[in-house]
Design a protein around this motif. Sequence first.
Motif, mmCIF file in Angstrom:
data_model
loop_
_atom_site.group_PDB
_atom_site.id
_atom_site.type_symbol
_atom_site.label_atom_id
_atom_site.label_comp_id
_atom_site.label_asym_id
_atom_site.label_seq_id
_atom_site.Cartn_x
_atom_site.Cartn_y
_atom_site.Cartn_z
ATOM 1 N N ALA A 108 0.833 -1.208 0.000
ATOM 2 C CA ALA A 108 0.000 0.000 0.000
ATOM 3 C C ALA A 108 0.870 1.263 0.000
ATOM 4 N N SER A 109 1.972 1.221 0.776
ATOM 5 C CA SER A 109 2.899 2.358 0.794
ATOM 6 C C SER A 109 3.506 2.550 -0.597
ATOM 7 N N GLY A 110 3.814 1.429 -1.242
ATOM 8 C CA GLY A 110 4.331 1.480 -2.617
ATOM 9 C C GLY A 110 3.338 2.153 -3.545
ATOM 10 N N ALA A 111 2.052 1.831 -3.357
ATOM 11 C CA ALA A 111 0.999 2.421 -4.201
ATOM 12 C C ALA A 111 0.925 3.938 -4.006
ATOM 13 N N ILE A 112 1.117 4.379 -2.762
ATOM 14 C CA ILE A 112 1.072 5.822 -2.475
ATOM 15 C C ILE A 112 2.254 6.525 -3.161
ATOM 16 N N PHE A 113 3.444 5.926 -3.051
ATOM 17 C CA PHE A 113 4.618 6.513 -3.707
ATOM 18 C C PHE A 113 4.463 6.495 -5.233
ATOM 19 N N LEU A 114 3.840 5.415 -5.733
ATOM 20 C CA LEU A 114 3.590 5.305 -7.182
ATOM 21 C C LEU A 114 2.668 6.429 -7.632
ATOM 22 N N LYS A 115 1.642 6.685 -6.827
ATOM 23 C CA LYS A 115 0.678 7.752 -7.134
ATOM 24 C C LYS A 115 1.378 9.123 -7.115
ATOM 25 N N LYS A 116 2.211 9.328 -6.096
ATOM 26 C CA LYS A 116 2.920 10.606 -5.998
ATOM 27 C C LYS A 116 3.926 10.761 -7.144
#
Lengths: 112, 131
Positions: free
Chosen positions: A18-26
């Motif tokens: 999920a943290s990876g997804a947030i960084f991917l989004k950013k």
Amino acid sequence: MVNIISLILALVNSFLGASGAIFLKKGSGKIFIKKTVVNSNLIIAGLLYLLSFIFFLIAIKFDDISIVYPITSVSYIWVVVLSAKFLKEKITTIKTLSLFLIIAGVCMLSLT
Amino acid sequence: MFLVIKMKTQLWSIAIVIIATILMSFSQILFKLYVDENSFTTIFINWKLLIGILVYIVSGILLILSFKGGQASTLYLFLATSYIWVALLASHFLGESLTNAKSFSIAVILLGMFVLFLDNFTNKQWVRSFG
């Protein structure tokens, strides 16, 4: 009942994913601005996904994949919470209801 | 008076997502077969891990392609069917039990995801149809 090591590893796996997804989004928002696909957020996202994958492999070592894999759905909860915290997205009543259902499903699955 | 959902997501893209999800589920079975042979005391790579990663990458590419034909929020719902595929494939290939309690738990998780999916509909996407 689910193996406790598998449960903890699956929860860590889902948090890292999920943290990876947030960084991917950013990071994805900056791709066209910088005119390059390489930026620190995308690199961090990639590393988090890799780490998440390693945790997943160890988690399925100790229990059935048909139990551990659905437990990783907790990542949806992390994404909602983390995107509210870091991306200022709203947590609506419907989202809250859905999170309770996912938690209930994971809890029941862990106890089977 | 009926509520009708506008079809913003094309059927072909839903079909691709389902194919991608089944492939992704196969890769999970290969990963399980891989770790069952691995003691994790040394770095151990075999064909199950490599094919598993390859199938996973192919499913990821298919997912990206499918997103061209519809909304990501809608397509992500179909991605959740992977929990069903993994349970069925694990039962068939690994002999894992598929009990009623396990099936019910997965159904509750899917229901939670469906509710999350409903949240993605804005008022503009729900059309009131009179007649």
